[in-house]
Design an enzyme around this catalytic site. Sequence first.
Site, PDB file in Angstrom:
ATOM      1  CE  LYS A 124      -4.586   0.952   0.064  1.00  0.00           C
ATOM      2  NZ  LYS A 124      -5.717   0.216  -0.088  1.00  0.00           N
ATOM      3  CG  ASP A 164      -7.458   3.209  -0.674  1.00  0.00           C
ATOM      4  OD1 ASP A 164      -7.918   2.183  -0.581  1.00  0.00           O
ATOM      5  OD2 ASP A 164      -7.292   4.086   0.009  1.00  0.00           O
TER       6      ASP A 164
HETATM    7  P1  NDP Z   1     -12.967   7.624  -2.883  1.00  0.00           P
HETATM    8  O1  NDP Z   1     -11.914   8.806  -2.617  1.00  0.00           O
HETATM    9  O2  NDP Z   1     -13.550   7.357  -3.909  1.00  0.00           O
HETATM   10  O3  NDP Z   1     -14.113   8.056  -1.961  1.00  0.00           O
HETATM   11  C1  NDP Z   1     -14.121   8.135  -0.563  1.00  0.00           C
HETATM   12  C2  NDP Z   1     -15.252   8.396   0.058  1.00  0.00           C
HETATM   13  O4  NDP Z   1     -15.160   8.544   1.573  1.00  0.00           O
HETATM   14  C3  NDP Z   1     -15.670   9.963  -0.195  1.00  0.00           C
HETATM   15  O5  NDP Z   1     -17.232  10.017  -0.233  1.00  0.00           O
HETATM   16  C4  NDP Z   1     -15.184  10.724   0.968  1.00  0.00           C
HETATM   17  O6  NDP Z   1     -15.628  11.889   1.206  1.00  0.00           O
HETATM   18  C5  NDP Z   1     -15.255   9.831   2.076  1.00  0.00           C
HETATM   19  N1  NDP Z   1     -14.216   9.988   3.096  1.00  0.00           N
HETATM   20  C6  NDP Z   1     -12.820   9.962   2.954  1.00  0.00           C
HETATM   21  N2  NDP Z   1     -12.200  10.025   3.968  1.00  0.00           N
HETATM   22  C7  NDP Z   1     -13.111  10.462   4.936  1.00  0.00           C
HETATM   23  C8  NDP Z   1     -12.880  10.830   5.997  1.00  0.00           C
HETATM   24  N3  NDP Z   1     -11.735  10.677   6.876  1.00  0.00           N
HETATM   25  N4  NDP Z   1     -14.000  10.976   6.883  1.00  0.00           N
HETATM   26  C9  NDP Z   1     -15.343  10.754   6.477  1.00  0.00           C
HETATM   27  N5  NDP Z   1     -15.363  10.514   5.025  1.00  0.00           N
HETATM   28  C10 NDP Z   1     -14.401  10.214   4.310  1.00  0.00           C
HETATM   29  O7  NDP Z   1     -12.237   6.272  -2.302  1.00  0.00           O
HETATM   30  P2  NDP Z   1     -12.843   4.947  -2.377  1.00  0.00           P
HETATM   31  O8  NDP Z   1     -14.333   4.653  -2.491  1.00  0.00           O
HETATM   32  O9  NDP Z   1     -11.988   4.387  -3.236  1.00  0.00           O
HETATM   33  O10 NDP Z   1     -12.509   4.220  -1.067  1.00  0.00           O
HETATM   34  C11 NDP Z   1     -13.354   4.067   0.043  1.00  0.00           C
HETATM   35  C12 NDP Z   1     -13.052   3.152   1.089  1.00  0.00           C
HETATM   36  O11 NDP Z   1     -12.808   1.690   0.405  1.00  0.00           O
HETATM   37  C13 NDP Z   1     -11.549   3.313   1.602  1.00  0.00           C
HETATM   38  O12 NDP Z   1     -11.490   2.608   2.929  1.00  0.00           O
HETATM   39  C14 NDP Z   1     -10.506   2.375   0.455  1.00  0.00           C
HETATM   40  O13 NDP Z   1      -9.450   1.859   1.420  1.00  0.00           O
HETATM   41  C15 NDP Z   1     -11.795   1.261   0.276  1.00  0.00           C
HETATM   42  N6  NDP Z   1     -11.421   0.216  -0.732  1.00  0.00           N
HETATM   43  C16 NDP Z   1     -11.513   0.862  -1.823  1.00  0.00           C
HETATM   44  C17 NDP Z   1     -11.151  -0.025  -3.012  1.00  0.00           C
HETATM   45  C18 NDP Z   1     -11.227   0.529  -4.301  1.00  0.00           C
HETATM   46  O14 NDP Z   1     -10.886  -0.378  -5.353  1.00  0.00           O
HETATM   47  N7  NDP Z   1     -11.255   1.675  -4.588  1.00  0.00           N
HETATM   48  C19 NDP Z   1     -10.878  -1.488  -2.732  1.00  0.00           C
HETATM   49  C20 NDP Z   1     -11.202  -1.861  -1.358  1.00  0.00           C
HETATM   50  C21 NDP Z   1     -11.230  -0.817  -0.395  1.00  0.00           C
HETATM   51  P3  NDP Z   1     -14.899  13.303   0.730  1.00  0.00           P
HETATM   52  O15 NDP Z   1     -15.381  13.455  -0.681  1.00  0.00           O
HETATM   53  O16 NDP Z   1     -15.236  14.260   1.529  1.00  0.00           O
HETATM   54  O17 NDP Z   1     -13.371  13.325   0.636  1.00  0.00           O
HETATM   55  O1  2IT Z   2      -7.823  -1.561  -0.459  1.00  0.00           O
HETATM   56  C1  2IT Z   2      -7.721  -2.115  -1.572  1.00  0.00           C
HETATM   57  O2  2IT Z   2      -7.930  -3.517  -1.818  1.00  0.00           O
HETATM   58  C2  2IT Z   2      -7.755  -1.155  -2.883  1.00  0.00           C
HETATM   59  N1  2IT Z   2      -7.583  -0.113  -2.619  1.00  0.00           N
HETATM   60  C3  2IT Z   2      -7.610  -1.658  -4.194  1.00  0.00           C
HETATM   61  C4  2IT Z   2      -6.064  -2.271  -4.589  1.00  0.00           C
HETATM   62  C5  2IT Z   2      -5.841  -2.626  -5.802  1.00  0.00           C
HETATM   63  O3  2IT Z   2      -4.830  -3.034  -6.136  1.00  0.00           O
HETATM   64  O4  2IT Z   2      -6.683  -2.867  -6.649  1.00  0.00           O
END
Ligand code: NDP
Ligand code: 2IT
Length: 451
Positions: A124, A164
């Site tokens: 990561k 992420d």
């Molecule tokens: P994005 O940046 O697309 O979206 C993040 C969302 O969460 C936004 O709505 C953001 O609000 C909100 N957010 C972020 N930080 C905070 C915080 N500190 N407090 C409150 N709200 C917050 O990210 P993802 O959707 O990709 O990721 C969301 C979660 O999913 C994370 O935990 C990530 O690690 C996990 N994840 C993502 C994967 C992926 O493929 N993208 C895979 C597996 C897990 P704002 O717009 O205000 O920042």
């Molecule tokens: O937390 C996660 O699994 C991710 N943000 C996706 C990682 C990836 O390599 O697709």
Amino acid sequence: MNTSELLAAVKARNPNEPEFLQAAEEVILSIAPVIDKNPDFARFRILERMLEPERMISFRVTWLDDKGNVQVNRGYRVQMNSAIGPYKGGLRFHPSVTPSVLKFLAFEQVFKNALTGIPMGGGKGGSDFDPKGKSDNEVMKFCQAFMGELYRHIGHRLDVPAGDIGVGGREVGYMFGAYKKLQNEFTGVLTGKGIGWGGSLIRTEATGYGLIYFAENMLQTKNDSLKGKVCLVSGSGNVAQYAIEKIIHLGGKAVTASDSTGYIYDEEGFTKEKLEFLKDLKNNKRGRIKEYVEKFKSATYKDIDGKADSNPLWSHKADCAFPCATQNEVNEKDAKHLVKNGLKLLAEGANMPTTIEGINVLIDAGVMYAPGKASNAGGVATSGLEMTQNYMGTNWSAEEVDAKLKHIMKNIHDTSLAAANEYGKAGNYMVGANIAGFLKVAKAMVAQGVI
Ligand code: NDP
Ligand code: 2IT
């Protein structure tokens, strides 16, 4: 070393790393019976080795903003474990990024990637850079400066980053362009690339879709389904958007979404049209969730005070909850609210969104609980499929990738349940996922010797 000695040693070795210690403690407690049963794992100090990154890179990122001012950020890559494949895991751009946050994410990634069945190690990375409020030009400048150092440490057979929080298609594009120019080669060094230059269909949708496939598998064990279920979703980014989309496909009703300033509650539930508005608002206009209520009068908006002792989003009555924003967004009090309102299932789209106390409340109340390392693994699994397509020099159809994703989520579900059963913790997906992920990596580490 017994479990409490190991916990104490990990705490002493990693002071000021609360997120990493939280993730480590959950795993150490789950794995204890496996170590007792397999003396080799203790003799080769497998768990102690898994808790230590193989390599951790920290670097300065200097770039010029639109006003010509010099900006300085920190960049990192945690290369946690490569026993079963190249390091693989996302990059997070958010002001809250610290070594502790990235170590917890990299540690969980090792287990998650092992569960997918695809040969990928765990890593990561990211930066304390905040893309919010920055121009496209500034984001590009930052991504180029970040890759100006990171490119030396990654490679399509070595370490393959992805998105992420704060890193989506735009950022992956700028970083891929910078890598290609610096390294003078076109390889699948990042996943989440655009369709047409090495990206995989369904990768954008995969984490959210996979989460809901996983939840459907859980409900099926009780002869139930998502049809007609009222669902709370937090976040409004990549994972939340496609979780909502799949909830709609399966006949459920998603009634909330949030960002870091507040949340909306729409009693009538998201429709395709409302979701399109949300996607456009967040992905193109880069606006705030508050604007949803100006367009859709059935919804109400409330601020979320990050320092309050509970999050009002979780106080609404629902059957299912899908936290899809960030770590520790569901605490003990939130979990109690959910249980009091009759929650049946909570599956994590985000990484470690539920505190240890919150998890205990849910499990004690008999709520079906899925840890992120199992239920959100669809994203990285589809990244693995993107890597395979890149190696083969081919593109699979959306239907093919979606079918593989569904199959992988079912496998993770069944494998986690089977491991939980075998160790006397029937129905405990957390313990099952930790054990199944651990066993795969641990066996590889034993076979590869003391390195
Ligand atoms: P994005 O940046 O697309 O979206 C993040 C969302 O969460 C936004 O709505 C953001 O609000 C909100 N957010 C972020 N930080 C905070 C915080 N500190 N407090 C409150 N709200 C917050 O990210 P993802 O959707 O990709 O990721 C969301 C979660 O999913 C994370 O935990 C990530 O690690 C996990 N994840 C993502 C994967 C992926 O493929 N993208 C895979 C597996 C897990 P704002 O717009 O205000 O920042
Ligand atoms: O937390 C996660 O699994 C991710 N943000 C996706 C990682 C990836 O390599 O697709």
